[in-house]
Structure formats: structure tokens, C-alpha cells
Scaffold this active site. Structure first.
Site, PDB file in Angstrom:
ATOM      1  N   ASP A 146       0.829  -1.204   0.000  1.00 23.27           N
ATOM      2  CA  ASP A 146       0.000   0.000   0.000  1.00 23.27           C
ATOM      3  C   ASP A 146       0.866   1.258   0.000  1.00 23.27           C
ATOM      4  O   ASP A 146       0.595   2.222  -0.732  1.00 23.27           O
ATOM      5  CB  ASP A 146      -0.920  -0.014   1.223  1.00 23.27           C
ATOM      6  CG  ASP A 146      -1.948   1.112   1.205  1.00 23.27           C
ATOM      7  OD1 ASP A 146      -2.423   1.468   0.115  1.00 23.27           O
ATOM      8  OD2 ASP A 146      -2.268   1.631   2.285  1.00 23.27           O
ATOM      9  N   ASN A 193      -2.204 -10.901  -4.441  1.00 23.84           N
ATOM     10  CA  ASN A 193      -2.045 -12.345  -4.583  1.00 23.84           C
ATOM     11  C   ASN A 193      -0.732 -12.739  -3.912  1.00 23.84           C
ATOM     12  O   ASN A 193       0.345 -12.371  -4.390  1.00 23.84           O
ATOM     13  CB  ASN A 193      -2.016 -12.746  -6.059  1.00 23.84           C
ATOM     14  CG  ASN A 193      -3.364 -12.576  -6.736  1.00 23.84           C
ATOM     15  OD1 ASN A 193      -4.391 -12.914  -6.156  1.00 23.84           O
ATOM     16  ND2 ASN A 193      -3.359 -12.056  -7.949  1.00 23.84           N
ATOM     17  N   LYS A 200       2.045 -15.206  -3.253  1.00 21.25           N
ATOM     18  CA  LYS A 200       2.599 -16.385  -3.908  1.00 21.25           C
ATOM     19  C   LYS A 200       3.417 -17.254  -2.954  1.00 21.25           C
ATOM     20  O   LYS A 200       3.302 -18.476  -2.943  1.00 21.25           O
ATOM     21  CB  LYS A 200       3.491 -15.948  -5.076  1.00 21.25           C
ATOM     22  CG  LYS A 200       2.803 -15.058  -6.098  1.00 21.25           C
ATOM     23  CD  LYS A 200       1.750 -15.804  -6.882  1.00 21.25           C
ATOM     24  CE  LYS A 200       1.190 -14.949  -8.003  1.00 21.25           C
ATOM     25  NZ  LYS A 200       0.169 -15.675  -8.807  1.00 21.25           N
ATOM     26  N   ARG A 250      -9.862  11.270 -11.870  1.00 20.07           N
ATOM     27  CA  ARG A 250      -9.273  11.222 -10.538  1.00 20.07           C
ATOM     28  C   ARG A 250      -8.862   9.811 -10.132  1.00 20.07           C
ATOM     29  O   ARG A 250      -8.318   9.598  -9.057  1.00 20.07           O
ATOM     30  CB  ARG A 250     -10.263  11.783  -9.510  1.00 20.07           C
ATOM     31  CG  ARG A 250     -10.534  13.285  -9.649  1.00 20.07           C
ATOM     32  CD  ARG A 250     -11.674  13.712  -8.721  1.00 20.07           C
ATOM     33  NE  ARG A 250     -11.414  13.347  -7.350  1.00 20.07           N
ATOM     34  CZ  ARG A 250     -12.351  12.995  -6.468  1.00 20.07           C
ATOM     35  NH1 ARG A 250     -13.626  12.939  -6.843  1.00 20.07           N
ATOM     36  NH2 ARG A 250     -12.030  12.687  -5.232  1.00 20.07           N
ATOM     37  N   LYS A 251      -9.102   8.825 -10.994  1.00 23.44           N
ATOM     38  CA  LYS A 251      -8.777   7.434 -10.692  1.00 23.44           C
ATOM     39  C   LYS A 251      -7.396   7.073 -11.233  1.00 23.44           C
ATOM     40  O   LYS A 251      -7.092   7.327 -12.398  1.00 23.44           O
ATOM     41  CB  LYS A 251      -9.821   6.497 -11.288  1.00 23.44           C
ATOM     42  CG  LYS A 251     -11.215   6.658 -10.712  1.00 23.44           C
ATOM     43  CD  LYS A 251     -12.176   5.664 -11.345  1.00 23.44           C
ATOM     44  CE  LYS A 251     -13.575   5.783 -10.772  1.00 23.44           C
ATOM     45  NZ  LYS A 251     -14.510   4.798 -11.408  1.00 23.44           N
TER      46      LYS A 251
END
Length: 240
Positions: free
Chosen positions: A161, A183, A185, A206-207
Site C-alpha cells: 500500500d 495475490n 505467492k 481522478r482514478k
């Protein structure tokens, strides 16, 4: 003070200028209230080598610092606390005043910088603005253990993050995480060094859509892959 991760295991086992929570002020030298009251306060950059860093982390750091010499890459500083000015600006533009608790904010510090050297999150992020990507060098300390001998998945998610968010600020400025898909692994060995490569894949208003992978220093082992959606904050709309 932890001198090395190996020693720690034996004895303890026991978010621009720029990005990733900068600028912040450290409370190392004096109480937070005193620091916040002066513009001349001395603050510590936590994204620099300390005695707990392994040889692998120091070597990678030196390699990327070489890349910074021509201006193509930039090391992002990291501080424990936001400066008074930045905190006030954020509260003014993005927070609902009714929900702001001044006492809590005065004691706030960056989550990933709340551990003593070597015990938690040891990391540094390098940014390439032209390529819209970042590289995070991360060493997880013994206080981030999940299963015995391995890094807790939540610690890996935290650093993903942080890495993706730092990358998102290159074109987006102030952003917040809207969605994070990971994910896993393989489990990451405790106190090992991993490299988190992040990149901007798409920008829609804005994305901001990003992706990253978490690999071993030799790049032979893939530990995790992730995608994230971040939203550029709008000063006209508070984030609460």
C-alpha cells in the site's frame, strides 16, 4: 538498539518532497509539541541507512543512489510526523472539522515509522517521475512476524500500500487507497530484503490504476503481486 536482524531474532525474537508521508517531523530530539512549535526543528529522515540494515539492503541502496546522480531517479525522504503546515492544509481541504480530534492529531505519527531501528519496517523508496514508477527496498524486522520465521501478510500488504501510494502521488498528488488486491505467492522470510516494483498503469480522471510485484533481491522469487486503485483527493470534497 538493534545492531542486526540476526541479533534481534536471537535476543528479541522476540503517503511529495516530497511523497510517502513527507514532509514530517521526528520526535527523536524533543517532544512533539515542542517540535511543532518551531520551523527550525531538527528532523530525522528515516529513509537512510542505520546499523540494522543488512548488507543486501545497503548494497541496493547504494546502487539506487548512483542512479539518482543523473536526475532520473529520486530518493524519497520519510519522516515520522507531518509538519504543522502540511497538517493544517490537509485538515482545511480534506477533513470534516467536526471529526477532527486535535489531541489525537498532536500525537499522531506515521504507522510504518513507529518501531525502533531494525524491529519493524525498514525501507526506502526511489521514484522515477518520467517512467511513473517507484522501487521500494524493504526489510521486515522481527516484530513483524506472522508464522514463525516469516513476515506477517499484513506487513507485506502495508508495504504494498505504501509503495503503490507513493507511486500514485507522482501524477496524482494527494491520493487515498480505494481498492487493493493482493495475490500472495510465497511467504517472505523474516528479516530478508525484498524489492517492490510499482508502476502507474492507467489514469482516468481522478482514478489512478497501479500494479506492483514483490520479489527477492536476486529477482528469482516472486512473493506477491498486487493491483491498486487510488483516488486523487478533491479539495472541494472532504475525505470523511
Amino acid at each position: 538498539m538493534l545492531r542486526s536482524c540476526t541479533a534481534g531474532l536471537r535476543s528479541v525474537w522476540a503517503l511529495r518532497g516530497r511523497r510517502e508521508g513527507a514532509p514530517w517531523l521526528s520526535t527523536d530530539l524533543q517532544p512533539a509539541r515542542t517540535l511543532f512549535s518551531t520551523e527550525k526543528a531538527i528532523h530525522k529522515d528515516w529513509a537512510l541507512p542505520n546499523p540494522s540494515w543488512s548488507k543486501d539492503l545497503k548494497l541496493l541502496f547504494d546502487q539506487f543512489m548512483k542512479k539518482c546522480e543523473d536526475g532520473s531517479w529520486e530518493r524519497l525522504p520519510s519522516y515520522k510526523h507531518r509538519s504543522t503546515q502540511k497538517s493544517e492544509e490537509f485538515k482545511t481541504y480534506f477533513l470534516d472539522p467536526k471529526l477532527v480530534k486535535e489531541e489525537g492529531l498532536s500525537q499522531a505519527q506515521l504507522f510504518t515509522r513507529g518501531f525502533e531501528d531494525g524491529l519493524g519496517f525498514e525501507y526506502v523508496i526511489f521514484s522515477n517521475n518520467d517512467e511513473k514508477r517507484t522501487v521500494c527496498l524493504f526489510q521486515g524486522g522481527p516484530h513483524l512476524q506472522g508464522l514463525p520465521g516469516f513476515l506477517h501478510g499484513g506487513a507485506t500488504a502495508t508495504m504494498i500500500d505504501v509503495a503503490l501510494g507513493s507511486c500514485a502521488t507522482i501524477p496524482g498528488g494527494a491520493v487515498m487507497t480505494a481498492n487493493l488486491n493482493i495475490n500472495f505467492k510465497r511467504p517472505v522470510p523474516l528479516c530478508s530484503v525484498v524489492v517492490i516494483n510499482s508502476q502507474l498503469d492507467k489514469l482516468e480522471g481522478r482514478k489512478l490504476f497501479l500494479s506492483c510485484n514483490v520479489r527477492s533481491v536476486d529477482e528469482k522469487t516472486l512473493y506477491s503481486e498486487a493491483t491498486g486503485l487510488f483516488i486523487k483527493l478533491d479539495p472541494k470534497k472532504n475525505s470523511t
